[in-house]
Design an enzyme around this catalytic site. Structure first.
Site, short mmCIF file in Angstrom:
data_model
loop_
_atom_site.label_atom_id
_atom_site.label_comp_id
_atom_site.label_asym_id
_atom_site.label_seq_id
_atom_site.Cartn_x
_atom_site.Cartn_y
_atom_site.Cartn_z
N ASP A 1 -91.45 115.62 70.95
CA ASP A 1 -92.78 115.35 70.42
C ASP A 1 -93.32 116.52 69.63
O ASP A 1 -92.89 117.65 69.78
CB ASP A 1 -93.78 115.10 71.55
CG ASP A 1 -93.45 113.85 72.33
OD1 ASP A 1 -92.71 113.02 71.80
OD2 ASP A 1 -93.94 113.73 73.46
N ARG B 1 -85.29 115.44 69.04
CA ARG B 1 -86.29 116.22 68.33
C ARG B 1 -87.44 116.56 69.24
O ARG B 1 -87.96 117.66 69.26
CB ARG B 1 -86.81 115.47 67.09
CG ARG B 1 -87.61 116.36 66.16
CD ARG B 1 -88.58 115.59 65.29
NE ARG B 1 -89.71 115.08 66.05
CZ ARG B 1 -90.75 114.48 65.48
NH1 ARG B 1 -90.78 114.30 64.18
NH2 ARG B 1 -91.74 114.03 66.23
N TYR C 1 -84.38 103.92 68.57
CA TYR C 1 -85.71 103.31 68.72
C TYR C 1 -85.68 101.85 68.27
O TYR C 1 -85.83 101.55 67.08
CB TYR C 1 -86.74 104.10 67.92
CG TYR C 1 -86.79 105.55 68.33
CD1 TYR C 1 -87.62 105.96 69.36
CD2 TYR C 1 -85.96 106.49 67.71
CE1 TYR C 1 -87.64 107.29 69.76
CE2 TYR C 1 -85.97 107.81 68.12
CZ TYR C 1 -86.81 108.20 69.15
OH TYR C 1 -86.82 109.52 69.55
N HIS D 1 -80.64 117.21 78.65
CA HIS D 1 -81.44 117.05 77.44
C HIS D 1 -81.74 118.41 76.81
O HIS D 1 -81.94 119.40 77.51
CB HIS D 1 -82.78 116.38 77.77
CG HIS D 1 -82.66 114.98 78.26
ND1 HIS D 1 -83.73 114.11 78.25
CD2 HIS D 1 -81.62 114.29 78.77
CE1 HIS D 1 -83.35 112.94 78.73
NE2 HIS D 1 -82.07 113.03 79.06
N GLU E 1 -81.94 108.73 85.25
CA GLU E 1 -82.59 109.87 84.62
C GLU E 1 -83.61 110.48 85.57
O GLU E 1 -84.40 109.77 86.19
CB GLU E 1 -83.28 109.43 83.33
CG GLU E 1 -83.93 110.58 82.57
CD GLU E 1 -84.28 110.19 81.14
OE1 GLU E 1 -83.36 109.81 80.40
OE2 GLU E 1 -85.48 110.22 80.81
N TYR E 2 -83.58 111.81 85.69
CA TYR E 2 -84.49 112.55 86.55
C TYR E 2 -85.20 113.63 85.74
O TYR E 2 -84.74 114.02 84.67
CB TYR E 2 -83.73 113.21 87.70
CG TYR E 2 -82.93 112.26 88.56
CD1 TYR E 2 -83.54 111.51 89.56
CD2 TYR E 2 -81.55 112.12 88.39
CE1 TYR E 2 -82.81 110.64 90.36
CE2 TYR E 2 -80.81 111.25 89.18
CZ TYR E 2 -81.44 110.51 90.16
OH TYR E 2 -80.71 109.64 90.94
#
Length: 563
Positions: free
Chosen positions: A113, A111, A153, A81, A21-22
């Site tokens: 933050d 979603r 999560y 994303h 991931e970047y």
């Protein structure tokens, strides 16, 4: 290629796999150098590479550009994303259209933050309330074109107090059309293994990939845990505390723990792992090498990047005041906004910073922050670092005068590199720092302040800019921009290390973000309200000023500038 097809093939064959991931760098040079890294790291054979997304599409163009390059230039399947935060349907449609145009077929629907400073998350007008709404919308408008991933999560989302309910929310996202799941960071393998068992028990049978971020530096890890509230096993926490002043020992411990965690996951039948790189390379490559993963899973042999920039980029990972050429130049915002944070709540109402309508309200907020009675600012998610205690009295005075400080550091003249407050780097070295202060200055104070800076000793260098783009500095002349080292270290057996620089490029990169935070703060209040109008007015009437005292052995002069 659709990522889920690759993952299922690997799962069925029992083949271990990994992904990277970047985040999009803040500067053009940082992006160019990140491409060099992705090209090298891509040779290891990741299943895919993910590219993060700024809230409200703040990095939309660069995210799309980076995703496009990963596929078109480096031949890597990209996972782009997209978050719901401050994204209405028009913005989502534009992002998805851009992805299709670039041939990007994989989306991570999140979603995101609550905007910084909001006490609770809420959808923007015409936007989406939950990630499941975004998943449904993508399926309704694009059918099966996109392979959709979602976040899971293992310890429960910060806003959900019931783990069973949280699992049901995940199952709902899968039923709505999600093809695979990427978990929040995992530092305790047992927690993930038990959570995965529960996922399977309620019918979540798609690929579920644990997220892993090897510890890169003590400060970045401490901040990440502060923001995400991820559970850290006590042995790891204590071990990091014991070596916090030894950067190499921290990295070694980070590699050791990441390798042990992944091996335990593999032993439990977990085939894949998603590695958050923070745009850094060496530690990630060491982890792959220790696990025997990847076709070229060896640490880079060269001590320099292809561009000739020292490997201190990775040896001493940069915060905001790092080298603007570094792929990692920036902060953790691009990561933590991906999987959610649990900001501490202060007070009540829309904002943890009250409802300012006067300059004195802003001054009070900054003074309270410096004195410690307020734990965050719109520009900082954390309390001040311990080293600031050395200049706390001056910072309080400066803020009371209306110079609202965003960053600062005291001067140091040869502190031991293993000092628990000021130290970094290998043991046996010495740390030096120039005093600097960065602050917002209202236009009513700016002319007098600028006059003092211009008439000060040449030892004082400064950068100043307003939201309109006006720029003034005595550090940029006919010879171009002169980079000023703010921090450097002298260690046995190696050249002087300068991990923290200030120059025009990184100052202007931060300038854009700093003024944008005024707008984010204003957006927390109803359109046309006194608070909203006042905060937008402040963005128009303030200058951002960075002042450096280059005489680190006698730094009192810098404080004379603030009157």
């Amino acid at each position: 290629m659709r990522i889920v097809d690759k993952l299922k093939q690997a799962e069925e064959s029992g083949t271990p796999y990994f992904s990277f991931e970047y985040f999009p760098p803040k500067t053009e040079q940082g992006l160019v150098n990140l491409y060099d890294r992705i090209e090298r790291m891509g040779r290891t054979g990741p299943a895919f590479v993910a590219v993060t997304w700024g809230a409200g599409g703040a990095t939309a163009q660069r995210t799309l550009e980076l995703s496009d390059s990963c596929q078109g230039i480096f031949g890597l399947d990209a996972l782009m994303h997209i978050t719901c935060t401050n994204m209405d349907r028009e913005k989502v449609d534009k992002a998805l259209a851009g992805a299709r145009s670039a041939g990007v077929r994989n989306i991570l629907a999140l979603r995101g933050d609550a905007p910084r400073g909001d006490e609770f998350w809420s959808a923007c007008s015409g936007g989406f309330t939950h990630a499941v709404d975004l998943v449904r919308y993508v399926r309704e408008t694009h059918g099966d074109y996109f392979c959709i991933g979602v976040a899971g999560y293992p310890e429960g989302h910060s806003e959900c107090t019931n783990l069973d309910t949280d699992l049901e929310y995940l199952a709902e996202k899968v039923r709505a059309g999600a093809d695979f799941v990427v978990s929040q960071l995992v530092y305790d393998a047992d927690v993930f293994i038990e959570w995965l068992r529960k996922c399977r028990a309620i019918g979540i049978d798609c690929p579920v990939i644990p997220g892993v971020l090897p510890v890169q530096s003590y400060q970045s890890f401490r901040r990440l845990i502060h923001l995400t509230k991820v559970l850290v096993p006590e042995p790891l926490r204590q071990a990091l505390e014991d070596v916090r002043a030894n950067d190499q020992a921290v990295k070694d411990l980070g590699v050791e723990h990441a390798v042990a965690t992944i091996r335990k996951l593999q032993a439990a039948g977990v085939r894949g792992v998603h590695i958050t790189t923070l745009n850094l390379e060496n530690t990630v490559m060491r982890v792959l090498s220790a696990l025997g993963l990847g076709s070229e899973s060896r640490p880079p042999r060269s001590v320099t990047e292809p561009s000739g920039v020292p490997s201190a980029w990775d040896d001493f990972p940069n915060g905001r005041w790092g080298d603007a050429r570094s792929p990692a130049f920036g902060n953790l915002g691009s990561y933590v906004s991906t999987y959610g944070t649990a900001m501490q709540k202060f007070g009540s109402g829309a904002s943890v910073w009250g409802e300012p309508t006067e300059i004195s309200d802003i001054t009070e907020i900054f003074v309270n922050y410096v004195e410690g009675s307020l734990a965050s600012l719109p520009w900082s998610d954390e309390p001040l670092l311990a080293e600031t205690q050395k200049i706390k009295e001056e910072l309080v005075r400066v803020n009371q005068l209306g110079f609202w400080t965003l960053a600062s550091q005291p001067a140091l003249d040869g502190a031991a590199s293993d000092d628990v407050t000021y130290g970094w780097g290998p043991r046996g070295g010495y740390i030096y720092q120039k005093a600097f202060v960065e602050c917002f200055v209202h236009q009513s104070l700016f002319p007098g302040f600028l006059s003092r800076l211009q008439n000060a000793s040449p030892r004082i260098t400064y950068y100043a800019s307003n939201g309109a783009g006006d720029f003034i500095s005595n550090a940029v002349g006919a010879q171009g921009d002169a980079a000023t080292a703010l921090t450097w270290g002298v260690f046995p057996g190696r050249a002087v290390v300068q991990p923290t620089l200030i120059d025009k490029m990184n100052f202007l990169a931060w300038r854009t973000e700093a003024f944008h935070s005024w707008a984010e703060w204003a957006d927390m209040f109803p359109r046309g309200s006194p608070q909203e109008r006042f905060l937008r007015e402040m963005a128009e009437k303030c200058w951002l000023v960075n002042v450096v005292d280059n005489e680190y052995r006698n730094p009192d002069t810098i404080w004379n500038m603030f009157q």
